[in-house]
Design a protein around this motif. Structure first.
Motif, mmCIF file in Angstrom:
data_model
loop_
_atom_site.group_PDB
_atom_site.id
_atom_site.type_symbol
_atom_site.label_atom_id
_atom_site.label_comp_id
_atom_site.label_asym_id
_atom_site.label_seq_id
_atom_site.Cartn_x
_atom_site.Cartn_y
_atom_site.Cartn_z
ATOM 1 N N HIS A 197 0.821 -1.205 0.000
ATOM 2 C CA HIS A 197 0.000 0.000 0.000
ATOM 3 C C HIS A 197 0.861 1.263 0.000
ATOM 4 O O HIS A 197 1.446 1.640 1.017
ATOM 5 N N PHE A 198 0.937 1.907 -1.169
ATOM 6 C CA PHE A 198 1.603 3.199 -1.305
ATOM 7 C C PHE A 198 0.657 4.303 -0.838
ATOM 8 O O PHE A 198 -0.561 4.160 -0.886
ATOM 9 N N PHE A 199 1.242 5.426 -0.461
ATOM 10 C CA PHE A 199 0.442 6.610 -0.132
ATOM 11 C C PHE A 199 0.654 7.659 -1.207
ATOM 12 O O PHE A 199 1.723 7.739 -1.821
ATOM 13 N N ASN A 200 -0.359 8.437 -1.450
ATOM 14 C CA ASN A 200 -0.382 9.364 -2.575
ATOM 15 C C ASN A 200 0.073 10.772 -2.155
ATOM 16 O O ASN A 200 -0.446 11.297 -1.172
ATOM 17 N N LEU B 258 5.466 10.724 -0.539
ATOM 18 C CA LEU B 258 5.122 10.179 0.777
ATOM 19 C C LEU B 258 5.927 8.918 1.031
ATOM 20 O O LEU B 258 5.932 7.982 0.230
ATOM 21 N N LYS B 259 6.570 8.895 2.159
ATOM 22 C CA LYS B 259 7.567 7.867 2.451
ATOM 23 C C LYS B 259 6.967 6.508 2.807
ATOM 24 O O LYS B 259 7.594 5.470 2.598
ATOM 25 N N LEU B 260 5.748 6.485 3.311
ATOM 26 C CA LEU B 260 5.192 5.246 3.859
ATOM 27 C C LEU B 260 4.867 4.219 2.775
ATOM 28 O O LEU B 260 4.250 4.531 1.757
ATOM 29 N N LEU B 261 5.277 2.987 3.022
ATOM 30 C CA LEU B 261 4.838 1.841 2.236
ATOM 31 C C LEU B 261 4.428 0.756 3.233
ATOM 32 O O LEU B 261 5.268 0.218 3.949
ATOM 33 N N GLU B 262 3.130 0.482 3.281
ATOM 34 C CA GLU B 262 2.635 -0.568 4.166
ATOM 35 C C GLU B 262 2.710 -1.910 3.432
ATOM 36 O O GLU B 262 2.199 -2.047 2.326
ATOM 37 N N ILE B 263 3.352 -2.881 4.042
ATOM 38 C CA ILE B 263 3.441 -4.246 3.521
ATOM 39 C C ILE B 263 2.558 -5.132 4.392
ATOM 40 O O ILE B 263 2.718 -5.159 5.615
ATOM 41 N N GLY C 299 9.811 4.087 3.691
ATOM 42 C CA GLY C 299 9.792 3.663 5.080
ATOM 43 C C GLY C 299 8.788 2.527 5.185
ATOM 44 O O GLY C 299 7.617 2.695 4.866
ATOM 45 N N ILE C 300 9.251 1.363 5.600
ATOM 46 C CA ILE C 300 8.405 0.167 5.574
ATOM 47 C C ILE C 300 7.749 -0.076 6.927
ATOM 48 O O ILE C 300 8.413 -0.068 7.968
ATOM 49 N N VAL C 301 6.449 -0.288 6.888
ATOM 50 C CA VAL C 301 5.697 -0.716 8.067
ATOM 51 C C VAL C 301 4.958 -1.994 7.689
ATOM 52 O O VAL C 301 4.182 -2.005 6.728
ATOM 53 N N VAL C 302 5.233 -3.073 8.412
ATOM 54 C CA VAL C 302 4.537 -4.339 8.171
ATOM 55 C C VAL C 302 3.281 -4.360 9.032
ATOM 56 O O VAL C 302 3.349 -4.189 10.249
ATOM 57 N N MET D 251 2.152 7.118 10.952
ATOM 58 C CA MET D 251 1.573 8.458 10.987
ATOM 59 C C MET D 251 2.583 9.524 10.555
ATOM 60 O O MET D 251 2.218 10.526 9.940
ATOM 61 N N GLN D 252 3.844 9.306 10.859
ATOM 62 C CA GLN D 252 4.866 10.253 10.429
ATOM 63 C C GLN D 252 5.065 10.190 8.914
ATOM 64 O O GLN D 252 5.112 11.218 8.243
ATOM 65 N N TRP D 253 5.177 8.984 8.384
ATOM 66 C CA TRP D 253 5.497 8.821 6.970
ATOM 67 C C TRP D 253 4.283 8.919 6.057
ATOM 68 O O TRP D 253 4.417 9.308 4.901
ATOM 69 N N GLY D 254 3.104 8.572 6.569
ATOM 70 C CA GLY D 254 1.909 8.566 5.736
ATOM 71 C C GLY D 254 1.056 9.810 5.853
ATOM 72 O O GLY D 254 0.418 10.236 4.890
ATOM 73 N N PHE D 255 1.049 10.422 7.051
ATOM 74 C CA PHE D 255 0.189 11.591 7.283
ATOM 75 C C PHE D 255 0.976 12.863 7.587
ATOM 76 O O PHE D 255 0.382 13.901 7.827
ATOM 77 N N GLY D 256 2.291 12.778 7.587
ATOM 78 C CA GLY D 256 3.094 13.985 7.754
ATOM 79 C C GLY D 256 3.179 14.516 9.161
ATOM 80 O O GLY D 256 3.461 15.703 9.364
ATOM 81 N N TRP D 257 2.953 13.652 10.170
ATOM 82 C CA TRP D 257 3.167 14.070 11.551
ATOM 83 C C TRP D 257 4.668 14.052 11.828
ATOM 84 O O TRP D 257 5.347 13.070 11.536
ATOM 85 N N GLU D 258 5.200 15.122 12.399
ATOM 86 C CA GLU D 258 6.617 15.101 12.763
ATOM 87 C C GLU D 258 6.867 14.126 13.914
ATOM 88 O O GLU D 258 7.934 13.509 13.990
#
Length: 783
Positions: free
Chosen positions: A146-149, A154-159, A184-187, A377-384
């Protein structure tokens, strides 16, 4: 599975599918982009072609360079499905309907070769159900991806593994996603909408509900939930407009339908004002209006959710916002926004505390790691700072006490955490990072991967060699040091310049080489123009001349040191930051590096050696005996028009990077890769060059041609009178000053010209106005 993915099939050419194909192209992986065959006309691939055309024109740009689009082949599901047998990864990006996806994956299974990786980019449908009717081999190689748009940014890639997915497949994809795609990978566990959308959607829907119940406005909520607490600039409702209101509602409805055991399931019910907007076709940015609307005069209006009308923004007066804007860090902003006891603080306490509790209650269901939630949340929604990091900032005990006073129940895992005497979810001891593991009931060491160096942790391990208020020299190990800038925006001033001399003495005595890097928000925003303006106002011309001379000497020391110097730029690398980088022996740049010599914007010219260096590079490209003007003209326009590269690859195209420089996609690995580059140069027998004396310049004939070009731009109304003056000054430096005709000059000669004309521009009223305007407004004045 090493080097396994050499070609990809992207199945679906909508906004997301086309952008994903673009990002594969960015990293050099060709793909075939397919969609439904066109119903009319002779072009069966018209649907996919339209998707590709759209992504080529997209803003922000999806490609590092538009030329990379040539790596994307087009096809359609009817005529070209057998071509997926040529691919190593098949990624589905079609409509979010389970029945359609299941039928589609049966066709994929029939046409793929055994062992081919197959993934779905679903944002929330269950992975196991999708592949339930497929063969065992397909299920073993099937997972969510799951890439984020937008995927490039956007750094997040959910596997998301399925129950039958082979462990080695997930292990490979984690490495591939991180090292090759730069993600940035989150399983995640296979639960509705996985991690980021589950938590992010809760926070958004809670904000909507609280807004309606407590009488806030859309403008207020976005002021509370954006940059003032270290979250994305798009905050809550602007994010909704960007995502699309129909998509937002779809995700919320999906969570409501498929999370029947969630005790806060009702939070995902779509509010009436959102339902009406969607019914009226107000879907956000893609339809022209949503929560916000823009007038013909380009004024931005926001929806009054009570009346359904669009209204002008009002001047907001909340003490907490003023406090937050005075803070430099996200942690400081969060504390400021939650401590003032005004309307903003009351809203944020409600929203943040509820979101934090929701995260705690979802532990074990959506993930077993607080790090995964925070990273998502940091990589997908831009929370610092992620939810559990935010809890630490607010104080876990303090938050618990307030919740108890309000009669709100703490989740069992939080109660046990506090009963054990723990105070924070994260801690660092002697430079080693730890996080709290609820399953183990204890802290575990945080693993950032083998190719990641964290400068603050090295400092905590007493690896600082020397430092001052503006910079530090840090021992990276293996005989390599790091020069770290740490002023505001890493702007270059006297403290950095003076320290760099000391640092180079230390490196040349005790190290094999140097990396110039930092881990701030950006590499370097340029020179400290406030200091320059103050010297101008005091008419301290000798001080300005000395500072520029020392800056030039610093960069020439980097260039001709007996030790190799590698710069590792990223983000904004402007003005002086660009000059530092291009004087290194090699650049290892982040893919998202925005590099340029932008001094014209404040009425100046690059005088840290930037004009000299870019001229040398341009003239070196000119074949012997060739007319030099076209080569000179290109670099003159780059500097004179303050052009900024929008990627590391474009920086190479513009001449800021050479063919020997490297561009990497994973920012986290930047310092490690730069360190390896230093070691490589040292081990290959590095020897420094000597300052050049053979730089060809065109003299007065070349300057006359530049003046003619600039004059035409002035007469055409493209530039101002002062722009014309600055451009002429730059042209004079680049053509060698007051010399009669073509000849060769030295680097020092050009540096002296840079410095002389920099000082002259400092003395002009309009340049001083430009500097003041930039400091006050944060944008250039074209006077």
């Amino acid at each position: 599975m090493e080097d396994r993915i050499k070609k990809v099939a992207v199945m679906g050419s909508g906004v997301m599918g086309s952008a994903i194909a673009a990002h594969f192209a960015n990293v050099g992986i060709p793909s075939i982009l397919m969609d439904l065959p066109a119903k009319d006309g002779n072009d069966r691939n018209a649907v996919a072609r339209a998707g590709l055309a759209s992504v080529v024109k997209s803003k922000p740009a999806s490609f590092y360079l538009k030329d990379f689009a040539s790596l994307i082949e087009l096809g359609n599901f009817d005529d070209d499905l057998e071509k997926i047998a040529e691919c190593d990864l098949i990624l589905e990006v079609i409509i979010e309907r389970m029945d359609v996806k299941k039928e589609f994956f049966k066709k994929i299974d029939e046409n793929r070769k055994p062992g081919t990786l197959v993934a779905s980019n679903t944002s929330g449908l269950l992975i196991n159900e999708m592949a339930a009717d497929c063969t065992e081999d397909m299920r073993q190689h099937f997972f969510g991806m799951h890439f984020f748009n937008p995927p490039r940014y956007l750094k997040l890639l959910e596997i998301i593994p399925g129950r039958d997915t082979l462990p080695e497949v997930i292990s490979f994809m984690k490495n591939f996603g991180s090292d090759v795609l730069g993600k940035g990978i989150v399983v995640c566990k296979d639960t509705p909408n996985f991690i980021a959308n589950r938590i992010g959607m809760y926070a958004i829907m809670h904000a909507m509900r609280t807004m309606v119940e407590d009488g806030y406005s859309i403008q207020e909520i976005d002021a509370f939930t954006g940059t003032n607490i270290g979250h994305a600039k798009s905050a809550t409702f602007r994010t909704g407009d960007l995502v699309g209101l129909d998509t937002l509602a779809h995700v919320a409805n999906n969570l409501y339908e498929y999370c029947p055991e969630d005790d806060e399931r009702d939070m995902f019910k779509t509010p009436a004002f959102l339902v009406k907007l969607i019914k009226d076709g107000a879907l956000g940015a893609k339809s022209g209006k949503g929560f916000f609307s823009r007038t013909k005069k380009k004024e931005i209006l926001h929806l009054d959710h009570k009346t359904g009308e669009y209204v002008n923004k009002e001047k907001l007066s909340f003490p907490s916002i003023a406090l937050a804007r005075s803070e430099d860090t996200a942690a400081g902003k969060i504390r400021a926004m939650t401590s003032a006891q005004d309307g903003a603080s009351k809203f944020l306490w409600k929203n943040l505390s509820s979101t934090l509790l929701y995260c705690a209650k979802r532990m074990g269901e959506i993930t077993d790691s607080i790090v995964d939630i925070d990273n998502a949340m940091q990589w997908g929604f831009g929370w610092e700072i992620g939810p559990f990091g935010t809890w630490d900032i607010l104080g876990v005990n303090k938050v618990a006490e307030y919740l108890k006073k309000e009669g709100r129940e703490l989740p069992e895992n939080i109660s046990k955490f506090l009963e054990a005497g723990h105070k924070t979810f994260y801690k660092t001891e002697k430079g080693v990072e730890y996080f709290y593991d609820f399953n183990a009931g204890d802290y575990k060491e945080r693993d950032r991967g083998p190719n990641v160096l964290i400068l603050k942790n090295l400092k905590a391990q007493e690896k600082t060699v020397c430092e001052n208020s503006g910079a530090s020299l840090i021992d990276l190990g293996d005989g390599v040091a790091c020069l770290e800038f740490h002023t505001k925006m890493n702007a270059i001033g006297g403290e950095i310049i003076s320290f760099s001399k000391k640092a180079m003495e230390e490196v040349e005595k005790n190290f094999r080489g140097l990396v110039i890097a930092n881990q701030g928000a950006h590499f370097c925003a340029g020179a400290n123009i406030m200091m320059i303006l103050m010297s101008i106002m005091e008419e301290e011309w000798d001080d300005i001349e000395l500072m520029i001379r020392q800056f030039q000497q610093m960069n020439m020391r980097f260039r001709y040191s007996p030790r190799p110097v590698v710069a590792a730029p990223f983000g904004m690398t402007l003005g002086g930051g660009c000059e530092v980088s291009i004087h290194s022996d090699q650049i290892v740049a982040a893919a998202e590096t925005y590099m340029g010599l932008v001094e014209v914007g404040v009425g100046l010219l690059p005088a840290g050696g930037g004009t000299k260096e870019m001229l040398m590079r341009a003239m070196d490209k000119a074949p012997k005996g060739a007319v030099e003007l076209p080569f000179l003209q290109k670099v003159f326009e780059t500097i004179g028009m303050a052009k900024v590269a929008t990627s590391g690859e474009e920086a190479r195209q513009m001449g800021f990077l050479t063919s020997a420089d490297k561009v990497i996609v994973n920012n986290d690995q930047l310092i490690h890769k730069a360190k390896q580059a230093v070691i490589g140069l040292a081990e290959s027998g590095y020897t420094p060059g000597t300052p050049r004396t053979n730089i060809p310049v065109m003299g007065r004939p070349g300057l006359a041609l530049i003046k003619l070009m600039v004059s035409g731009m002035r007469e055409g109304g493209f530039i101002s009178e002062h722009d014309e003056h600055i451009a002429t000054v730059i042209g004079k430096v680049m053509t060698g000053g007051d010399i009669s005709g073509p000849q060769e000059v030295s680097e020092q000669y050009l540096l002296d010209l840079e410095r002389e004309h920099f000082l002259r521009l400092c003395g002009t009223r309009k340049t001083q106005e430009r500097i003041k305007y930039m400091l006050e407004k944060g944008k250039p004045l074209r006077n």
